[in-house]
Scaffold this motif. Structure first.
Motif, PDB file in Angstrom:
ATOM      1  N   UNK A  85     -24.429  37.801 -79.486  1.00 50.04           N
ATOM      2  CA  UNK A  85     -22.973  37.925 -79.556  1.00 50.04           C
ATOM      3  C   UNK A  85     -22.400  37.594 -78.183  1.00 50.04           C
ATOM      4  N   UNK A  86     -21.514  36.626 -78.135  1.00 43.44           N
ATOM      5  CA  UNK A  86     -20.990  36.128 -76.856  1.00 43.44           C
ATOM      6  C   UNK A  86     -20.393  37.235 -75.999  1.00 43.44           C
ATOM      7  N   UNK A  87     -19.644  38.140 -76.612  1.00 47.95           N
ATOM      8  CA  UNK A  87     -18.979  39.198 -75.859  1.00 47.95           C
ATOM      9  C   UNK A  87     -19.993  40.110 -75.180  1.00 47.95           C
ATOM     10  N   UNK A  88     -21.088  40.421 -75.864  1.00 45.28           N
ATOM     11  CA  UNK A  88     -22.137  41.274 -75.287  1.00 45.28           C
ATOM     12  C   UNK A  88     -22.827  40.547 -74.140  1.00 45.28           C
ATOM     13  N   UNK A  89     -23.131  39.273 -74.335  1.00 40.18           N
ATOM     14  CA  UNK A  89     -23.824  38.500 -73.304  1.00 40.18           C
ATOM     15  C   UNK A  89     -22.983  38.379 -72.034  1.00 40.18           C
ATOM     16  N   UNK A  90     -21.659  38.331 -72.187  1.00 38.45           N
ATOM     17  CA  UNK A  90     -20.789  38.167 -71.020  1.00 38.45           C
ATOM     18  C   UNK A  90     -20.467  39.480 -70.318  1.00 38.45           C
ATOM     19  N   UNK A  91     -20.645  40.624 -71.000  1.00 38.50           N
ATOM     20  CA  UNK A  91     -20.154  41.887 -70.441  1.00 38.50           C
ATOM     21  C   UNK A  91     -21.173  43.017 -70.441  1.00 38.50           C
ATOM     22  N   UNK A  92     -22.444  42.716 -70.634  1.00 39.51           N
ATOM     23  CA  UNK A  92     -23.458  43.757 -70.613  1.00 39.51           C
ATOM     24  C   UNK A  92     -24.818  43.125 -70.336  1.00 39.51           C
ATOM     25  N   UNK A  93     -25.807  43.965 -70.078  1.00 42.50           N
ATOM     26  CA  UNK A  93     -27.202  43.519 -70.069  1.00 42.50           C
ATOM     27  C   UNK A  93     -28.092  44.683 -70.453  1.00 42.50           C
ATOM     28  N   UNK A  94     -29.328  44.397 -70.725  1.00 42.71           N
ATOM     29  CA  UNK A  94     -30.228  45.396 -71.308  1.00 42.71           C
ATOM     30  C   UNK A  94     -30.576  46.519 -70.337  1.00 42.71           C
ATOM     31  N   UNK A  95     -30.344  46.337 -69.033  1.00 39.18           N
ATOM     32  CA  UNK A  95     -30.724  47.343 -68.037  1.00 39.18           C
ATOM     33  C   UNK A  95     -29.588  48.293 -67.686  1.00 39.18           C
ATOM     34  N   UNK A  96     -28.418  48.096 -68.253  1.00 40.67           N
ATOM     35  CA  UNK A  96     -27.281  48.956 -67.950  1.00 40.67           C
ATOM     36  C   UNK A  96     -27.519  50.378 -68.459  1.00 40.67           C
ATOM     37  N   UNK A  97     -27.052  51.403 -67.720  1.00 43.70           N
ATOM     38  CA  UNK A  97     -27.042  52.764 -68.275  1.00 43.70           C
ATOM     39  C   UNK A  97     -26.216  52.800 -69.556  1.00 43.70           C
ATOM     40  N   UNK A  98     -26.556  53.694 -70.451  1.00 42.09           N
ATOM     41  CA  UNK A  98     -25.907  53.725 -71.762  1.00 42.09           C
ATOM     42  C   UNK A  98     -24.393  53.871 -71.663  1.00 42.09           C
ATOM     43  N   UNK A  99     -23.898  54.674 -70.716  1.00 46.93           N
ATOM     44  CA  UNK A  99     -22.456  54.887 -70.603  1.00 46.93           C
ATOM     45  C   UNK A  99     -21.733  53.582 -70.305  1.00 46.93           C
TER      46      UNK A  99
END
Length: 234
Positions: A68-82
């Protein structure tokens, strides 16, 4: 399939907003009771479906679905859950969906709990709320689709804007939006009262708790944002 279901729910919710507006307008012009009976359930269903679509977008961020483009641009798998969750509204498309969710839920809450207005004023109020929602539905679906898929999913995402990786900013936009968007209820109440000419003490008493609720959250949101901007960054 989560993204596709989310987009489908937005389309159905937009159709229900259109139904509320058309049925409410025809009822106010002709007084057919069967048309008035459609407006309340359509408003409630619109709120539920829009909130579900927003919940599905949160799920995509939590799952780190990089297709999903929005997820790829604004998150990554190593981010804390919050910050994965906050990434949902830490961007244009997600914040617009949050805005629309609060707008639709406001109409649903009016349909569920407002018992003090005359029926025609309530229908006019819900129709006005639906008209506001339709503009945002059109913009979100046709111009800023939050569920857009990428042709090829990247191995990981770009991550959330560093300025937004603060616990205060995780809670600031939702509370601020509840305040700002909640005031749309006051606008819709005013439109409904002007259409049906029900302007008096009873109308003011009916509108008061909705406005106070919005002002409380608006105050919390502005206070939290001011603390972050002038204390954390200062």
């Amino acid at each position: 399939m989560i993204a596709e279901i989310g987009l489908a729910l937005l389309w159905i919710a937009a159709a229900l907003a259109c139904l509320s507006l058309v049925a409410g307008t025809l009822f106010l012009r002709g007084g057919q009771k069967d048309l008035a009976a459609l407006v309340r359930p359509a408003s409630i269903a619109q709120g539920v479906l829009t909130a579900t679509a927003f919940g599905l977008l949160i799920a995509l961020f939590v799952r780190s679905d990089m297709s999903v483009e929005l997820v790829a641009r604004n998150s990554n798998s190593l981010k804390p859950m919050i910050f994965k969750v906050a990434g949902t509204w830490g961007n244009h498309e997600g914040s617009m969906l949050l805005w629309l969710t609060i707008l639709s839920l406001s109409g649903a809450l009016i349909a569920l709990f407002e018992k003090r207005l005359r029926e025609d004023t309530l229908i006019a109020t819900l129709s006005a709320q639906a008209a506001l929602s339709l503009g945002f539905f059109a913009f979100l679906i046709f111009s800023s689709n939050p569920f857009n898929r990428l042709p090829v999913a990247p191995p990981d995402g770009q991550g959330l804007n560093p300025l937004l990786q603060d616990i205060g900013l995780a809670f600031h936009p939702p509370t601020l939006y509840v305040g700002y968007v909640g005031l749309s209820v006051a606008f819709s109440f005013a439109v409904g009262a002007l259409i049906t000419r029900e302007i008096g003490p009873a109308f003011a008493r009916a509108m008061r708790p909705w406005v106070l609720f919005s002002w409380i959250f608006l105050t919390i949101g502005i206070t939290a944002g001011s603390y972050w901007a002038y204390y954390e960054l200062g």
